[in-house]
Design a protein around this motif. Structure first.
Motif, PDB file in Angstrom:
ATOM      1  N   ASP A  78       0.827  -1.212   0.000  1.00  0.00           N
ATOM      2  CA  ASP A  78       0.000   0.000   0.000  1.00  0.00           C
ATOM      3  C   ASP A  78       0.861   1.262   0.000  1.00  0.00           C
ATOM      4  OD1 ASP A  78      -2.305  -1.478  -0.033  1.00  0.00           O
ATOM      5  OD2 ASP A  78      -2.749  -1.242   2.102  1.00  0.00           O
ATOM      6  N   ARG A  80       4.065   1.543  -0.846  1.00  0.00           N
ATOM      7  CA  ARG A  80       4.870   1.626  -2.063  1.00  0.00           C
ATOM      8  C   ARG A  80       4.020   2.082  -3.249  1.00  0.00           C
ATOM      9  NH1 ARG A  80       8.594   0.431   1.402  1.00  0.00           N
ATOM     10  NH2 ARG A  80       8.153   2.645   1.653  1.00  0.00           N
ATOM     11  N   THR A  81       2.773   1.622  -3.319  1.00  0.00           N
ATOM     12  CA  THR A  81       1.867   2.058  -4.382  1.00  0.00           C
ATOM     13  C   THR A  81       1.610   3.552  -4.282  1.00  0.00           C
ATOM     14  OG1 THR A  81       0.784  -0.097  -4.513  1.00  0.00           O
ATOM     15  CG2 THR A  81      -0.440   1.788  -5.386  1.00  0.00           C
ATOM     16  N   ALA A  82       1.365   4.022  -3.069  1.00  0.00           N
ATOM     17  CA  ALA A  82       1.111   5.452  -2.860  1.00  0.00           C
ATOM     18  C   ALA A  82       2.333   6.282  -3.218  1.00  0.00           C
ATOM     19  CB  ALA A  82       0.713   5.690  -1.413  1.00  0.00           C
ATOM     20  N   GLU A  83       3.530   5.770  -2.926  1.00  0.00           N
ATOM     21  CA  GLU A  83       4.758   6.481  -3.293  1.00  0.00           C
ATOM     22  C   GLU A  83       4.906   6.590  -4.804  1.00  0.00           C
ATOM     23  OE1 GLU A  83       7.622   5.346   0.519  1.00  0.00           O
ATOM     24  OE2 GLU A  83       7.564   4.064  -1.252  1.00  0.00           O
ATOM     25  N   ARG A  84       4.593   5.504  -5.513  1.00  0.00           N
ATOM     26  CA  ARG A  84       4.699   5.544  -6.977  1.00  0.00           C
ATOM     27  C   ARG A  84       3.759   6.580  -7.574  1.00  0.00           C
ATOM     28  NH1 ARG A  84       4.975  -0.067  -6.388  1.00  0.00           N
ATOM     29  NH2 ARG A  84       2.795  -0.319  -6.991  1.00  0.00           N
ATOM     30  N   GLU A  85       2.601   6.738  -6.945  1.00  0.00           N
ATOM     31  CA  GLU A  85       1.619   7.688  -7.463  1.00  0.00           C
ATOM     32  C   GLU A  85       2.072   9.137  -7.306  1.00  0.00           C
ATOM     33  OE1 GLU A  85      -1.931   6.608  -5.404  1.00  0.00           O
ATOM     34  OE2 GLU A  85      -2.302   4.836  -6.662  1.00  0.00           O
ATOM     35  N   LEU A  86       3.114   9.372  -6.533  1.00  0.00           N
ATOM     36  CA  LEU A  86       3.659  10.727  -6.400  1.00  0.00           C
ATOM     37  C   LEU A  86       4.367  11.177  -7.679  1.00  0.00           C
ATOM     38  CD1 LEU A  86       5.253  10.471  -2.827  1.00  0.00           C
ATOM     39  CD2 LEU A  86       3.083  11.572  -3.430  1.00  0.00           C
ATOM     40  N   ARG A  87       4.815  10.209  -8.487  1.00  0.00           N
ATOM     41  CA  ARG A  87       5.536  10.501  -9.743  1.00  0.00           C
ATOM     42  C   ARG A  87       6.709  11.440  -9.476  1.00  0.00           C
ATOM     43  NH1 ARG A  87       1.733   8.967 -13.855  1.00  0.00           N
ATOM     44  NH2 ARG A  87       2.819  10.170 -15.445  1.00  0.00           N
ATOM     45  N   TYR A 107       1.647  10.007   5.620  1.00  0.00           N
ATOM     46  CA  TYR A 107       1.227   8.603   5.560  1.00  0.00           C
ATOM     47  C   TYR A 107       1.304   7.966   6.942  1.00  0.00           C
ATOM     48  CZ  TYR A 107       0.369   4.012   3.581  1.00  0.00           C
ATOM     49  OH  TYR A 107      -0.196   2.796   3.277  1.00  0.00           O
TER      50      TYR A 107
END
Length: 223
Positions: A78, A80-87, A107
Motif C-alpha cells: 500500500d 509503495r503504491t502510494a509512493e509511486r503515485e507521487l511521480r 502517511y
C-alpha cells in the motif's frame, strides 16, 4: 450457448467474491494485528470482523502466521503504491525529495496501523518478513527511484554528489516514524502536547528543512 454464458458469469462472480472476501480478511487482520500484536491477535475475531468463516480464511490465505505475513506484505504494498503515485521523477530533485518527506510524514500520521505493524514485527526481529519473497523487490524500488533523483540532482548541481539513497530514505523514515510511534511518551516526558496541530506542523517543517539542508549542494564560493 446461453448455458455456457451463465456458467461463465457464475465463475466470474465466484472469482470476484473470492477477491473481495480476501480483501476484507486482510483489512480485518490489519486492524487486529495492529491492536493486539501477533501473539494477542485472534483468528476468530478477524473472521468475524471480515464476515467470513474461519474455513474460508484458512482456504484463501492460510494459518495465522501466513495471514500475518500477508497483512505485512499488503501494508508495504500500500505505501509503495502510494509512493509511486507521487511521480517523483517528474519533479525537480529538491522538490521531489521534499514531496517524499511530506508524503512519508502524512502517511505515517494517517495510517497508525502501519506504524503499529512495524513496531510489532521489530519486536519479533523481522522473523516473519524474512520469509517474504515480495518484500525485498517491493522496497528496493523506492530506493532505486531516490538514487536516480539524487544522481540527477548532482548533475544539475543542486544536491551533493555521492549521497546514498538508502541512507537518505532511512533518515527520512526515521525522522517521521519516531515522532509518530513515540508521540504519547514524548508528550508526557516533555510535558508538551506534541499531538496538537501546531506541534505537528512545526515538526514536518523542521524535518523538511533538516533533510533539504543535508542534501543540498554547497553554495559556490565567491571569488
Amino acid at each position: 450457448m446461453k448455458r455456457h454464458d451463465d456458467k461463465s458469469s457464475r465463475f466470474k462472480l465466484t472469482v470476484r467474491d473470492a477477491g473481495a472476501t480476501k480483501l476484507r480478511i486482510l483489512a480485518a487482520a490489519r486492524i487486529e494485528f495492529a491492536d493486539h500484536g501477533y501473539m494477542g491477535a485472534r483468528v476468530d475475531r478477524i473472521a468475524r470482523t471480515a464476515q467470513a468463516n474461519k474455513r474460508l480464511l484458512y482456504y484463501y490465505i492460510g494459518n495465522k502466521e501466513a495471514l500475518y505475513l500477508a497483512t505485512l506484505e499488503r501494508a508495504y504494498a500500500d505505501i509503495r503504491t502510494a509512493e509511486r503515485e507521487l511521480r517523483l521523477e517528474e519533479l525537480e530533485p529538491l522538490a521531489a525529495i521534499e514531496q517524499l518527506v511530506r508524503f512519508t510524514w502524512a502517511y505515517f500520521n494517517a495510517n497508525p496501523s502501519f506504524v503499529a505493524l512495524l513496531n510489532t514485527e521489530n519486536l519479533h526481529r523481522a522473523r516473519h518478513l524474512k520469509k517474504s519473497e515480495q518484500i525485498p523487490d517491493m522496497n528496493s524500488a523506492v530506493v532505486a527511484t531516490m538514487g536516480r533523483i539524487l544522481k540527477k540532482g548532482a548533475r544539475l548541481g543542486v544536491t551533493r554528489p555521492g549521497l546514498d539513497p538508502l541512507q537518505l530514505y532511512i533518515s527520512i523514515a526515521s525522522l517521521c516514524f519516531f515522532y509518530v510511534s513515540n508521540i504519547h511518551t514524548l508528550t508526557v516526558v516533555f510535558a508538551r502536547d506534541l499531538k496538537a496541530r501546531k506541534a505537528l506542523d512545526e515538526r514536518i517543517e523542521h524535518v523538511v528543512g533538516m533533510v533539504l539542508r543535508a542534501i543540498a549542494a554547497a553554495p559556490a564560493r565567491k571569488s
